[in-house]
Design an enzyme around this catalytic site. Structure first.
Site, PDB file in Angstrom:
ATOM      1  N   LYS A   1       5.092   2.229   3.191  1.00 46.12           N
ATOM      2  CA  LYS A   1       5.037   1.558   2.547  1.00 46.12           C
ATOM      3  C   LYS A   1       3.425   0.737   2.814  1.00 46.12           C
ATOM      4  CE  LYS A   1       7.197  -2.290   1.222  1.00 46.12           C
ATOM      5  NZ  LYS A   1       8.398  -3.147   0.287  1.00 46.12           N
TER       6      LYS A   1
ATOM      7  N   ARG B   1      11.015   2.856  -2.881  1.00 48.09           N
ATOM      8  CA  ARG B   1      10.946   3.434  -4.364  1.00 48.09           C
ATOM      9  C   ARG B   1       9.620   3.780  -4.519  1.00 48.09           C
ATOM     10  NH1 ARG B   1      11.889  -2.578  -7.210  1.00 48.09           N
ATOM     11  NH2 ARG B   1      11.994  -3.051  -5.101  1.00 48.09           N
TER      12      ARG B   1
ATOM     13  N   ALA C   1       6.700  -5.385   8.762  1.00 46.46           N
ATOM     14  CA  ALA C   1       6.394  -4.186   8.420  1.00 46.46           C
ATOM     15  C   ALA C   1       7.219  -3.454   8.508  1.00 46.46           C
ATOM     16  CB  ALA C   1       4.974  -4.238   8.810  1.00 46.46           C
TER      17      ALA C   1
ATOM     18  N   ASN D   1     -45.075  18.738   0.206  1.00 41.61           N
ATOM     19  CA  ASN D   1     -44.551  18.899  -0.725  1.00 41.61           C
ATOM     20  C   ASN D   1     -43.890  19.770  -0.750  1.00 41.61           C
ATOM     21  OD1 ASN D   1     -44.706  18.979  -3.950  1.00 41.61           O
ATOM     22  ND2 ASN D   1     -44.069  20.925  -3.569  1.00 41.61           N
TER      23      ASN D   1
ATOM     24  N   GLY E   1       9.883  -2.092   6.133  1.00 46.93           N
ATOM     25  CA  GLY E   1      10.797  -1.366   5.622  1.00 46.93           C
ATOM     26  C   GLY E   1      10.416   0.309   5.609  1.00 46.93           C
TER      27      GLY E   1
ATOM     28  N   THR F   1      14.823 -10.172   6.063  1.00 48.65           N
ATOM     29  CA  THR F   1      13.403 -10.607   6.777  1.00 48.65           C
ATOM     30  C   THR F   1      13.470 -11.772   7.772  1.00 48.65           C
ATOM     31  OG1 THR F   1      14.620 -12.692   5.281  1.00 48.65           O
ATOM     32  CG2 THR F   1      12.407 -10.684   4.490  1.00 48.65           C
TER      33      THR F   1
END
Length: 454
Positions: free
Chosen positions: A22, A15, A9, A376, A11, A79
């Site tokens: 991200k 984009r 996780a 009421n 990155g 990776t």
């Protein structure tokens, strides 16, 4: 042997064009990475190692999980390099499951199947999928006996290899001893200049082992997210899956394409949900409940037979059986409705307990209130519960009738059976079974003339 899960996780997600990392982008109102962690925890691993990089501190602060630890990848060199950062957290006899923080919807059953493929004779199992358009994915290269030989990234693939439609998802399970050995032999001599985790497949084969593979039931399980368009597409697919699950449990959806579930919804039998309803958090819906169009429901328990009319907003509240709510009602946190209570149009309830059969039907605000049964409340009534500093309690007994356009100035108590005349401002305790009202004298000014425009 124990299970360790490594989630990549680190990155940036350029984009996405977002300051938010991200893996923290939301899917069904939950971070992509949190989806992965939650699924991983259902496997009961000894540890979940999340490899972070871009926005590491924010990621650490945002995601939660039992046995969750973090490893830092300062430079994103591929990776394979990312997994190396987690080496200290797993042992040689562990099975290491490698997942991705931007691939949020892999099912528990798929991962369980993948893990069963790893044993002493098969130290690596791989999740693959066959696609009509494999563009952008690493290809699974097999020999004439259909045995996996390697994974070739698209940028390094030949024309023949690019024609292969079985692709790598990146998700794999590996014996700890061999994982460390193979990672130490990785090279960055490739088109990207990165250390590819996928290169360990060929190393596994070279060491004389066959690579077991399995595939998910749905492509949705292995879809990653790189930009907002892909995120939107995955959101819509995921919402359709959640809608299908509701319908399989017998729920009637007027339009399955116009439903958003951002958490959990447990439903009973014969529930009907109209278009554009949004659920957040943890919700429980009883039998024969009807929810009208354009409602927002968050952390709500709704008992059987209740009707929620359109455009109502309910949050952190408990609803009894056979209640009627809305349209255009707002029930704020701390609201509890007993059976057969009625909350009408343009009524707001906050931190109040409304008794059995009681009615607040029109244009009213009831806050910080204990209300008995068969009460009421007339149109335009408000409880004046806030003095600018503190909140105060209004107590209303059973069978009380409050006339329209009344103000109940807390702290105040209205005893059983009392009647409040319309237009009253009540500041003192009201006796039981009596009529109480507070009004100024009505005057008519004779001879008064309306001003005329000059």
């Amino acid at each position: 042997m124990s299970l360790k899960v490594v989630i990549l996780a680190a990155g940036k997600g350029t984009r996405m064009r977002s300051s938010l990392p991200k893996v923290l982008q939301p899917l069904a109102h939950k971070a992509l990475l949190q989806h992965v962690i939650d699924t991983a925890e259902q496997l009961n691993p000894a540890k979940v190692i999340t490899v972070v990089g871009h926005g590491a501190e924010l990621v650490r602060e945002t995601v939660k999980g039992e046995g969750l630890v973090f490893a830092l990848q300062e430079k994103q060199l591929g990776t394979g390099h990312a997994v190396v950062q987690a080496n200290e957290f797993y042992n040689d006899d562990d099975v290491v499951l490698i997942l991705y923080g931007d691939v949020p919807l892999t099912s528990l059953s798929t991962l369980q199947d993948l893990l069963t493929q790893v044993d002493s004779n098969h130290p690596l199992s791989l999740l693959t999928i066959s696609l009509e358009n494999p563009s952008g994915y690493g290809r699974i290269v097999r020999d004439q006996h259909f045995q996996v030989q390697a994974i070739v990234e698209e940028k390094d693939a030949s024309v023949e290899q690019k024609a292969i439609n079985e692709v790598n998802t990146g998700i794999m399970a590996v014996n700890g001893t061999y994982l460390k050995k193979w990672l130490s032999n990785l090279s960055s001599d490739n088109a990207q200049g990165e250390y590819y985790l996928t290169d360990i497949i060929a190393m596994c084969v070279a060491d004389g082992f066959s690579v077991h593979t399995t595939q998910p039931q749905r492509q949705l399980e292995v879809l990653g997210v790189n930009d907002k368009s892909q995120l939107h597409g995955l959101e819509r697919q995921y919402q359709r899956v959640l809608a299908e699950e509701l319908m399989q449990r017998g729920t009637t959806l007027i339009d399955a394409a116009r439903l958003d579930i951002r958490g959990k919804v447990d439903v009973g039998m014969d529930v009907t949900i109209d278009a554009n309803v949004i659920f957040e958090g943890d919700n429980r819906i009883g039998d024969n409940v009807s929810i009208g169009a354009n409602c927002f429901i968050k952390n709500v328990s709704i008992a059987s037979g209740t009707v929620i009319h359109p455009f109502s907003h309910l949050e952190d509240c408990l609803i009894g059986q056979n209640c009627a709510i809305g349209p255009y009602a707002r029930l704020r946190p701390g609201t509890e409705l007993a059976d057969s209570a009625r909350i009408g149009n343009f009524v707001e309830i906050k931190k109040a307990k409304i008794g059995q059969g009681s009615k607040v039907n029109h244009l009213s605000y009831i806050g910080d209130t204990l209300m008995g049964s068969e009460v009421n409340i007339g149109a335009g009534t408000i409880t004046c519960n806030y003095d600018g500093v503190n909140k105060h309690l209004t107590e209303i007994g059973d069978r009380v009738f409050v006339g329209s356009d009344s103000q109940l100035v807390a702290p105040v108590k209205i005893n059983d059976g009392a009647t409040i005349g319309a237009g009253s401002t009540i500041t003192k305790e009201v006796p039981a079974e009596e009529l109480t009202l507070s009004r100024s004298k009505q005057l008519t000014i004779k001879g008064w003339a309306k001003p005329s425009k000059k």
